[in-house]
Every structure is written in C-alpha cells, then in structure tokens.
Design a protein around this motif. Structure first.
Motif, PDB file in Angstrom:
ATOM      1  N   ASP A  85       0.877  -1.145  -0.192  1.00  0.00           N
ATOM      2  CA  ASP A  85       0.057  -0.067  -0.095  1.00  0.00           C
ATOM      3  C   ASP A  85       1.048   1.186   0.153  1.00  0.00           C
ATOM      4  OD1 ASP A  85      -1.896   1.919   0.336  1.00  0.00           O
ATOM      5  OD2 ASP A  85      -2.570   1.172   2.304  1.00  0.00           O
ATOM      6  N   ALA A  86       0.999   2.069  -0.866  1.00  0.00           N
ATOM      7  CA  ALA A  86       1.653   3.126  -1.272  1.00  0.00           C
ATOM      8  C   ALA A  86       1.213   4.270  -0.409  1.00  0.00           C
ATOM      9  CB  ALA A  86       1.450   3.643  -2.694  1.00  0.00           C
ATOM     10  N   VAL A  87       0.074   4.449  -0.024  1.00  0.00           N
ATOM     11  CA  VAL A  87      -0.403   5.515   0.912  1.00  0.00           C
ATOM     12  C   VAL A  87       0.293   5.179   2.209  1.00  0.00           C
ATOM     13  CG1 VAL A  87      -2.455   6.531   2.053  1.00  0.00           C
ATOM     14  CG2 VAL A  87      -2.623   5.986  -0.589  1.00  0.00           C
ATOM     15  N   ALA A  88      -0.021   3.971   2.974  1.00  0.00           N
ATOM     16  CA  ALA A  88       0.458   3.494   4.324  1.00  0.00           C
ATOM     17  C   ALA A  88       1.907   3.730   4.211  1.00  0.00           C
ATOM     18  CB  ALA A  88       0.173   2.142   4.474  1.00  0.00           C
ATOM     19  N   ALA A  89       2.943   3.228   3.019  1.00  0.00           N
ATOM     20  CA  ALA A  89       4.150   3.451   2.980  1.00  0.00           C
ATOM     21  C   ALA A  89       4.713   5.087   3.156  1.00  0.00           C
ATOM     22  CB  ALA A  89       4.855   2.643   2.024  1.00  0.00           C
ATOM     23  N   ALA A  90       3.964   5.706   2.529  1.00  0.00           N
ATOM     24  CA  ALA A  90       4.264   7.085   2.278  1.00  0.00           C
ATOM     25  C   ALA A  90       3.998   7.824   3.619  1.00  0.00           C
ATOM     26  CB  ALA A  90       3.487   7.840   1.427  1.00  0.00           C
ATOM     27  N   LYS A  91       3.023   7.504   4.399  1.00  0.00           N
ATOM     28  CA  LYS A  91       2.562   7.982   5.530  1.00  0.00           C
ATOM     29  C   LYS A  91       3.571   7.527   6.712  1.00  0.00           C
ATOM     30  CE  LYS A  91      -1.523   8.140   8.862  1.00  0.00           C
ATOM     31  NZ  LYS A  91      -1.247   9.761   8.959  1.00  0.00           N
ATOM     32  N   SER A  92       4.010   6.184   6.734  1.00  0.00           N
ATOM     33  CA  SER A  92       5.221   5.862   7.481  1.00  0.00           C
ATOM     34  C   SER A  92       6.412   6.754   7.347  1.00  0.00           C
ATOM     35  CB  SER A  92       5.494   4.540   7.257  1.00  0.00           C
ATOM     36  OG  SER A  92       4.471   3.626   7.464  1.00  0.00           O
ATOM     37  N   LEU A  93       6.825   6.998   5.965  1.00  0.00           N
ATOM     38  CA  LEU A  93       8.043   7.790   5.639  1.00  0.00           C
ATOM     39  C   LEU A  93       7.863   9.280   6.228  1.00  0.00           C
ATOM     40  CD1 LEU A  93       9.011   6.624   2.252  1.00  0.00           C
ATOM     41  CD2 LEU A  93      10.163   6.475   4.089  1.00  0.00           C
ATOM     42  N   THR A  94       6.866   9.923   5.980  1.00  0.00           N
ATOM     43  CA  THR A  94       6.512  11.281   6.467  1.00  0.00           C
ATOM     44  C   THR A  94       6.312  11.256   7.895  1.00  0.00           C
ATOM     45  OG1 THR A  94       4.063  10.939   5.883  1.00  0.00           O
ATOM     46  CG2 THR A  94       5.393  12.094   4.273  1.00  0.00           C
ATOM     47  N   ASP A  95       5.862  10.390   8.511  1.00  0.00           N
ATOM     48  CA  ASP A  95       5.521  10.514  10.029  1.00  0.00           C
ATOM     49  C   ASP A  95       6.962  10.392  10.763  1.00  0.00           C
ATOM     50  OD1 ASP A  95       2.983  10.738   9.927  1.00  0.00           O
ATOM     51  OD2 ASP A  95       2.548   8.503  10.341  1.00  0.00           O
ATOM     52  N   PHE A  96       7.865   9.406   9.997  1.00  0.00           N
ATOM     53  CA  PHE A  96       9.119   9.045  10.556  1.00  0.00           C
ATOM     54  C   PHE A  96      10.292  10.367  10.378  1.00  0.00           C
ATOM     55  CE2 PHE A  96      13.793   7.719  10.451  1.00  0.00           C
ATOM     56  CZ  PHE A  96      13.807   7.093  11.504  1.00  0.00           C
ATOM     57  N   ALA A  97       9.908  10.878   9.225  1.00  0.00           N
ATOM     58  CA  ALA A  97      10.705  12.234   8.889  1.00  0.00           C
ATOM     59  C   ALA A  97      10.314  13.318   9.709  1.00  0.00           C
ATOM     60  CB  ALA A  97      10.424  12.842   7.594  1.00  0.00           C
ATOM     61  N   LYS A  98       9.250  13.393  10.195  1.00  0.00           N
ATOM     62  CA  LYS A  98       8.521  14.395  11.107  1.00  0.00           C
ATOM     63  C   LYS A  98       9.372  14.396  12.493  1.00  0.00           C
ATOM     64  CE  LYS A  98       3.798  15.233   9.563  1.00  0.00           C
ATOM     65  NZ  LYS A  98       2.297  14.870   9.470  1.00  0.00           N
ATOM     66  N   ASP A  99       9.218  12.997  12.849  1.00  0.00           N
ATOM     67  CA  ASP A  99       9.980  12.813  14.280  1.00  0.00           C
ATOM     68  C   ASP A  99      11.440  12.795  14.048  1.00  0.00           C
ATOM     69  OD1 ASP A  99       7.630  12.334  15.195  1.00  0.00           O
ATOM     70  OD2 ASP A  99       7.550  10.016  15.194  1.00  0.00           O
ATOM     71  N   ASN A 100      12.012  12.516  13.057  1.00  0.00           N
ATOM     72  CA  ASN A 100      13.502  12.640  12.759  1.00  0.00           C
ATOM     73  C   ASN A 100      13.885  13.469  11.598  1.00  0.00           C
ATOM     74  OD1 ASN A 100      14.237  10.236  14.687  1.00  0.00           O
ATOM     75  ND2 ASN A 100      12.381   9.390  13.309  1.00  0.00           N
ATOM     76  N   LYS A 101      14.511  14.656  11.901  1.00  0.00           N
ATOM     77  CA  LYS A 101      14.586  15.712  10.976  1.00  0.00           C
ATOM     78  C   LYS A 101      15.745  15.446   9.836  1.00  0.00           C
ATOM     79  CE  LYS A 101      11.357  18.429  12.601  1.00  0.00           C
ATOM     80  NZ  LYS A 101      10.064  18.350  11.791  1.00  0.00           N
ATOM     81  N   GLN A 102      16.548  14.451  10.353  1.00  0.00           N
ATOM     82  CA  GLN A 102      17.761  14.110   9.477  1.00  0.00           C
ATOM     83  C   GLN A 102      17.295  13.456   8.195  1.00  0.00           C
ATOM     84  OE1 GLN A 102      17.407  12.938  12.690  1.00  0.00           O
ATOM     85  NE2 GLN A 102      19.114  13.302  13.720  1.00  0.00           N
ATOM     86  N   LEU A 103      16.211  12.687   8.335  1.00  0.00           N
ATOM     87  CA  LEU A 103      15.485  11.910   7.001  1.00  0.00           C
ATOM     88  C   LEU A 103      14.818  13.237   6.100  1.00  0.00           C
ATOM     89  CD1 LEU A 103      15.000   9.280   5.595  1.00  0.00           C
ATOM     90  CD2 LEU A 103      12.813   9.183   6.408  1.00  0.00           C
ATOM     91  N   ILE A 104      15.352  13.185   4.827  1.00  0.00           N
ATOM     92  CA  ILE A 104      14.586  14.173   4.112  1.00  0.00           C
ATOM     93  C   ILE A 104      14.264  13.356   2.752  1.00  0.00           C
ATOM     94  CG2 ILE A 104      15.351  16.207   2.473  1.00  0.00           C
ATOM     95  CD1 ILE A 104      17.704  16.656   4.453  1.00  0.00           C
TER      96      ILE A 104
END
Length: 193
Positions: A85-104
């Motif tokens: 599921d691309a939506v769920a994966a994109a959500k996981s990535l963006t949520d992780f990026a919000k918590d970890n500013k090093q991931l761009i």
C-alpha cells in the motif's frame, strides 16, 4: 570496468524498481543504524528501504525506465521500494521524517508518475486503502440496510394489525359461543321432556 558485485547490485536495484508500484528517494545523513532499523520496521514486510550507491542507482533507474530520480541522486541516498500500500508506506515515511529531521524526502514515483516531496506528503495524507474500501462497502451496504429496515417495519406493522384483528375476532367469537351455549341448554331440556 564493471565488477561482478556492481553488476549484481545494479540488477538487484533494477529488479526492485520493476517490482515496486512506488518508490521514494530519501537522504538519510545523520540517522543512526537503530533509527534506520526502526524506519524499516515501520514500513512493513512488503516494502524495502535500501541504502544505495548513487551511480549504480542511476544506471538501474535508467534500465528500469524510471526518470523521477534524474538529477536527484546526490549525498547519502536511500530508497524505499514500495510493493504494498503506497499510501501507508508514504505515511510511515513522512511520520518518521517529522520525528527525525535527518530523514529528507527528496522525490518519488507512483505508478510511473514522478512525484516531488510535496506530492509524496500529499500521498501520505490520503486515507489508507483499507479505509477507502470500508467506506465504499458502507456506501454499497447502506441501501440494502435501509431496505431491510423498511421490510422489517412493514412486517411488524402487519403483525400488529394481524394481532389486533385476531384479538378483535376472538372476543366476538367467545361472545357468540356464550350466547349459543344458553340457547342450547333450553333445547336440551326440551328434548329430555
């Protein structure tokens, strides 16, 4: 000259591109091994988050026909290959990026269409496939449920009317039985005489 390990790496990345319905290119500078492990876990088992070499990824993307990453492969690069599921994966990535500013999140592609970082975030903002399917099922179920309630209401109304008319008939029948019994008694007395 290409070494066998580089050729194998290009083949693996090409295969990942071809088997994925979406991919997101990220820069992971400053993330620890534990954080990368946490990100991989959050993406689930269907998806793959790989740290890649830029030159090999450029060759693999060209071989797979992916043009979304042209000019974006610089710095420490990792790609999330999304097979589920691309939506769920994109959500996981963006949520992780919000918590970890090093991931761009740099760019991505979804079903052959190039996405910029804003479009990846917009994809993440969509509802998951399961929730969308549940809503569709609810919309499809609503008319049937309404029809079932109407039919049940009609059944109850008919039972009430049937019960009321049967109750009205029952006292009338009892009254006629009582009236007939005293009339029969004098006849029986006349027959005995």
């Amino acid at each position: 000259m290409a070494t066998p390990t580089k050729v194998a790496a290009v083949e693996e990345i090409t295969k990942d591109f071809q088997e994925s319905n979406a991919a997101v290119l990220t820069e992971y500078r400053g993330l620890t091994v534990a954080q990368l492990k946490q990100l991989r876990r959050s993406l689930g088992t269907e998806n793959k988050f790989s740290v890649v070499k830029n030159s090999l990824t450029a060759i693999a993307a060209k071989e797979a026909g992916v043009e979304a990453f042209d000019g974006q492969l610089a710095g420490p690069t990792a790609i999330a290959f999304i097979k589920g599921d691309a939506v769920a994966a994109a959500k996981s990535l963006t949520d992780f990026a919000k918590d970890n500013k090093q991931l761009i999140i740099k760019t991505g592609f979804f079903e052959g269409k190039a996405l910029d970082a804003g479009e990846v975030a917009a994809l993440a903002a969509l509802e998951s496939r399961e929730l969308q399917l549940a809503k569709v099922a609810g919309v499809l179920k609503a008319p049937m449920a309404a029809a079932a309630r109407i039919i049940d209401a009609l059944r109850l109304k008919l039972e009430e009317e049937g019960g009321a008319s049967a109750a009205a008939e029952a006292p009338a029948a009892e009254a006629s039985d009582e009236a007939a019994a005293p009339a029969e008694a004098p006849e029986a007395a006349a027959e005995e005489a």
